[in-house]
Design an enzyme around this catalytic site. Structure first.
Site, PDB file in Angstrom:
ATOM      1  N   GLY A  56      40.214  41.489  36.778  1.00 35.99           N
ATOM      2  CA  GLY A  56      40.540  42.316  37.926  1.00 35.99           C
ATOM      3  C   GLY A  56      41.516  43.389  37.507  1.00 35.99           C
ATOM      4  CD  GLN A  61      46.876  45.773  37.116  1.00 32.08           C
ATOM      5  OE1 GLN A  61      45.918  45.450  37.818  1.00 32.08           O
ATOM      6  NE2 GLN A  61      47.277  45.071  36.068  1.00 32.08           N
ATOM      7  CB  CYS A 106      49.222  40.246  35.135  1.00 30.69           C
ATOM      8  SG  CYS A 106      49.238  41.878  35.888  1.00 30.69           S
ATOM      9  CG  LEU A 107      44.348  43.217  32.436  1.00 31.32           C
ATOM     10  CD1 LEU A 107      43.280  44.208  32.864  1.00 31.32           C
ATOM     11  CD2 LEU A 107      44.061  42.660  31.061  1.00 31.32           C
ATOM     12  CG  HIS A 148      46.478  38.962  40.294  1.00 29.93           C
ATOM     13  ND1 HIS A 148      47.332  38.198  39.529  1.00 29.93           N
ATOM     14  CD2 HIS A 148      46.449  40.190  39.706  1.00 29.93           C
ATOM     15  CE1 HIS A 148      47.798  38.934  38.527  1.00 29.93           C
ATOM     16  NE2 HIS A 148      47.265  40.152  38.610  1.00 29.93           N
ATOM     17  CD  GLU A 149      43.574  42.617  40.358  1.00 34.69           C
ATOM     18  OE1 GLU A 149      44.269  43.648  40.316  1.00 34.69           O
ATOM     19  OE2 GLU A 149      43.539  41.801  39.414  1.00 34.69           O
ATOM     20  CG  HIS A 152      48.511  44.277  40.732  1.00 27.41           C
ATOM     21  ND1 HIS A 152      49.618  44.638  40.005  1.00 27.41           N
ATOM     22  CD2 HIS A 152      47.838  43.379  39.973  1.00 27.41           C
ATOM     23  CE1 HIS A 152      49.624  43.983  38.862  1.00 27.41           C
ATOM     24  NE2 HIS A 152      48.560  43.203  38.817  1.00 27.41           N
TER      25      HIS A 152
END
Length: 180
Positions: A56, A61, A106-107, A148-149, A152
């Site tokens: 995701g 991000q 997480c990226l 999660h997204e 963000h």
């Protein structure tokens, strides 16, 4: 969030913003123009997520403060689901049922993971890149990804939900990777 074996997509990969970037703490704005710029962003985000091995990715991000996220991960049955949601609205119908056994990553905080209880079922409604209504009903990892997204897009990082001690350990571990 990360996954192995990312595939090819159209679009160009953009740099992923890391944890200390203030853009990650900024609440994203609703999308009002469903045009070629939005389509290009979605394509670029899919390419970025795939290239980074993610499941995701939220627009902030990659430095864009629009309420957009992309995903590609298995649901609770193991079926891979991929797509994007513009202006998502999250609904969690049973916040006490959790998927505790999956470490979350997480990226924007690469190479570290924290155990975090997340709902086992989540639904996101919103729009696709053309403005058509879309609903994503997720279980398992997909439910975790949806929550999660959306976090963000609200300027919240997953480790914000950890205890102070667990958060401190996670950030120390990240600092030891030499990326911070």
């Amino acid at each position: 969030m990360r996954r192995a074996g990312a595939g090819r997509t159209r679009g160009r990969a953009r740099p992923v913003r890391l944890v200390d970037d203030p853009v990650l703490r900024t609440r994203c704005e609703p999308v009002t123009a469903f045009d070629e710029n939005l389509g290009a962003l979605v394509d670029d985000m899919m390419a970025t997520m795939a290239g980074a091995g993610g499941v995701g990715l939220a627009a902030n991000q990659v430095g864009v403060l629009w309420r957009v996220f992309v995903y590609s991960c298995p649901d609770g049955s193991g079926t891979r689901r991929s797509g994007h949601v513009i202006n998502p609205v999250l609904t969690v119908d049973d916040p006490h049922r959790t998927v505790d056994d999956v470490p979350e990553g997480c990226l924007s905080l690469p190479e570290v993971h924290g155990r975090l209880a997340r709902p086992a079922h989540a639904v996101v409604t919103g729009r696709d890149r053309h403005g058509a209504p879309v609903t994503v009903d997720g279980t398992g990892l997909l439910a975790r990804c949806l929550v999660h997204e959306v976090d963000h897009l609200d300027g919240v990082l997953y480790f914000d939900h950890l205890s102070r001690l667990a958060r401190a350990r996670l950030l120390r571990s990240y600092a030891s990777t030499g990326r911070s």
